[in-house]
Design an enzyme around this catalytic site. Structure first.
Site, short mmCIF file in Angstrom:
data_model
loop_
_atom_site.label_atom_id
_atom_site.label_comp_id
_atom_site.label_asym_id
_atom_site.label_seq_id
_atom_site.Cartn_x
_atom_site.Cartn_y
_atom_site.Cartn_z
NE ARG A 36 -3.43 2.47 2.55
CZ ARG A 36 -3.39 3.33 3.67
NH1 ARG A 36 -2.51 3.07 4.73
NH2 ARG A 36 -4.00 4.63 3.71
CG HIS B 81 -1.40 9.07 3.29
ND1 HIS B 81 -1.51 7.52 3.53
CD2 HIS B 81 -0.82 9.27 4.34
CE1 HIS B 81 -1.14 7.36 4.77
NE2 HIS B 81 -0.80 8.59 5.21
CD GLU C 169 -5.21 7.80 9.49
OE1 GLU C 169 -5.54 7.00 9.70
OE2 GLU C 169 -4.19 8.34 9.60
CG ASN D 244 -5.24 3.75 8.41
OD1 ASN D 244 -5.13 2.60 7.79
ND2 ASN D 244 -4.68 4.64 8.00
CE1 TYR E 151 -0.08 2.64 13.28
CE2 TYR E 151 -2.05 3.39 12.79
CZ TYR E 151 -0.73 3.27 12.50
OH TYR E 151 -0.26 3.22 11.08
CD GLU F 254 -1.60 3.95 8.04
OE1 GLU F 254 -1.60 4.51 9.23
OE2 GLU F 254 -1.98 4.68 6.99
CD GLU G 270 5.58 7.50 11.36
OE1 GLU G 270 4.53 7.95 11.21
OE2 GLU G 270 5.83 6.49 10.60
CD1 TRP G 271 1.89 11.34 9.86
CD2 TRP G 271 2.44 12.76 8.02
NE1 TRP G 271 1.34 10.92 8.55
CE2 TRP G 271 1.87 11.77 7.36
CE3 TRP G 271 2.87 13.99 7.27
CZ2 TRP G 271 1.59 11.77 6.11
CZ3 TRP G 271 2.53 13.93 6.02
CH2 TRP G 271 2.04 12.79 5.32
CG PHE H 261 5.26 3.37 13.25
CD1 PHE H 261 4.13 2.77 13.96
CD2 PHE H 261 5.28 4.85 13.32
CE1 PHE H 261 3.39 3.20 14.72
CE2 PHE H 261 4.32 5.42 14.39
CZ PHE H 261 3.40 4.73 14.76
#
Length: 531
Positions: free
Chosen positions: A114, A159, A205, A345, A347, A428, A483-484, A492
């Site tokens: 993906r 995204h 998302e 997604n 977590y 995710e 990571e943003w 990760f």
């Protein structure tokens, strides 16, 4: 323990792996769950096992070959936004290293990958300019090489990143004009790649993006209002609702286009990806039980109810009133049943407390505290990972995120029952570790990553045995990346990326995933560092 990247250190890692996974270790909810073994045979034939990434987080090459500046390019240049001044300017340099990264995926044994398309790379000015041939060529190369390796492309169209020009012209997702921009982008993707891409996720998302960008103001364009933050502009009580509303309509219009003009010939599926946490009542009190149901309505059903049933959840209409945008009769027909699958997604899981019948005050030291718990935009809910001084599960490296494997089964069961068992892909799922950027990686943290994935996959297998139509599972992420808002401080990846050379090296979690996918036992692992 820090682990380097040489073959000798790999052999050491292998021996430690045997030591760790031979024992039944404790993991997750309150540390009361025994680690569960999981086998590929527990999943249906044709099940997609893959890894996930997104364009801005791994590609780099931010001004190469005609790509325009994105919203994230601009945001990362504001001092203090990202730890250590991080950005996606270079990221993992996937733009230049995609062939070796595809080889790594193939060596893992995954049958799907993906990834997302950079809007700024394909359409640098959106509808205001031409298609960028270099961008089309790049993604054609990725798709073609994946297929050569027997790996199915699972493509996310949007995204989080888009050309900054949209923000400057009309406020991006706050404007209905963004719907037409997205349809134009999606059509370009269908025309260029749809003959080979059979899985399309329209938007990643939008519920979480709206929260981060327009409620808390920690994603671009950094809009918020008190008590959620001190941004230069924004309205945290209203703007997230508008952003999601436009995202839903953009999705539905793109789906209509795909179904009418492309799907019959190309034979693909199209859906949306939702951020889907799970929620547990803080107490056995009826108010908290109802609050956990309301939390799902305000976070998950906010997106999925319109896509399946054609309108927002009644709880949201009740508490938001006129602030919640309305769909016209025509729009309701458009959005209803506008998804072939649901991407989840997932977590973690959180506790939730009712704030309708009592005033809630969160603790400043709780990273999940927003000080907006008594407001409609938060559903009159207090969300936390703490109860009576204890965590809901083992904390991960990302603040406020915990290991709660049962949450996977619970969220899948909720979606199965609420949405008529529409096909589900877990798009995710991953374990966050907080490591410095020195050489090597933290073995102990990676062992926790392995345990996490084993436990969450075992939970997912239970949901499948109970009848959920789950068709795929993607680990976030293939490799450590940007990571943003956390920059490069959170990891990760199954592969470690050296911050200086950008060389990739497999972590033990990569070896574990390979063994799962190839049905290898621990006794058959060869300590060769071959993945």
């Amino acid at each position: 323990m820090k682990i380097g990247t040489t073959k000798n250190s790999y052999f050491i890692c292998f021996l430690l792996l045997l030591r760790h996974v031979s024992a039944k270790n404790i993991i997750g909810q309150g540390g009361n769950e025994l680690e569960e073994e999981v086998k590929r045979s527990e999943f249906p034939d044709g099940f997609l096992f893959g890894t996930s990434t997104s364009a801005y987080q791994i590609e780099g090459a931010y001004i190469e070959d005609g790509r325009s500046l994105s919203n994230w390019d601009v945001y990362c240049r504001i001092n203090g936004r990202i730890p250590n001044g991080g950005s996606g300017d270079i990221a993992d340099d996937h733009y230049h290293r995609y062939l070796e990264d595809i080889d790594r995926m193939a060596s893992l044994g995954v049958n799907a990958y993906r990834f997302s398309i950079s809007w700024s790379r394909i359409l640098p000015r959106g509808r205001f300019g031409a298609v960028n041939p270099a961008g089309i060529k790049f993604y054609n190369n990725i798709i073609d090489n994946l297929l050569l390796k027997g790996i199915t492309p699972f493509v996310t169209i949007h995204h989080d990143d888009y050309p900054q020009e949209f923000e400057d012209r009309y406020g991006a997702w706050l404007s209905p004009l963004m719907q037409e921009e997205f349809v134009h982008f999606a059509e370009t993707c269908f025309k260029s790649f749809g003959d080979r891409v059979k899985y399309w996720a329209t938007i990643n998302e939008p519920n979480l993006f709206a929260e981060m960008a327009y409620l808390k103001g920690v994603f671009p364009p950094s809009h918020c209002s008190p008590p959620f933050g001190k941004c230069s502009s924004g309205n945290s009580d209203v703007e997230p609702l508008l952003v999601v509303h436009n995202s839903i309509l953009a999705h539905a219009k793109a789906v209509k286009l795909y179904r009418h003009q492309f799907q019959t010939e190309q034979g693909g599926m199209i859906g949306m990806v939702v951020s889907a946490y799970m929620y547990k009542p803080m107490t056995d009190d009826e108010a908290d039980t109802k609050a956990s149901t309301r939390a799902l309505a305000f976070h998950v059903a906010w997106l999925l109810d319109p896509l399946v049933y054609g309108d927002y959840p009644i709880e949201m209409r009740e508490y938001h009133g006129k602030k919640l945008p309305k769909f016209s009769s025509e729009e309701k027909r458009l959005i209803k049943n506008s998804t072939d699958f649901i991407g989840l997604n997932h977590y973690t899981t959180w506790f939730v407390k009712d704030c309708l019948h009592s005033n809630c005050t969160c603790v400043d030291t709780d990273v999940l505290c927003t000080h907006g718990e008594n407001r409609a935009i938060c559903g009159f809910l207090l969300i936390t990972g703490q109860k009576d001084g204890a965590s809901i599960g083992d904390p991960m490296g990302m603040p406020g995120v915990y290991v709660v494997p049962q949450g996977m089964e619970d969220i899948v069961d909720y979606v199965k029952k609420t949405y008529n068992n529409i096909p589900i892909y877990v798009t995710e799922n991953g374990y966050a570790s907080n490591e410095n950027q020195g050489g090597g990686y933290d073995l102990d943290q990676d062992m926790k990553r392995i345990k996490y994935h084993k436990a969450y996959l075992a939970s997912l297998a239970r949901s499948i045995r109970n009848g959920a139509d789950v068709r795929g599972y993607f680990i976030w992420s293939l490799m450590d990346n940007f990571e943003w808002r956390f920059g490069y401080t959170i990891k990760f990846g199954l592969y470690h990326v050296d911050p200086l050379t950008l060389d990739r090296s497999p972590k033990l979690s990569a070896q574990w995933y390979k063994n799962l996918l190839t049905n290898s036992s621990l006794n058959s692992i060869q300590a060769k560092g071959s993945i």
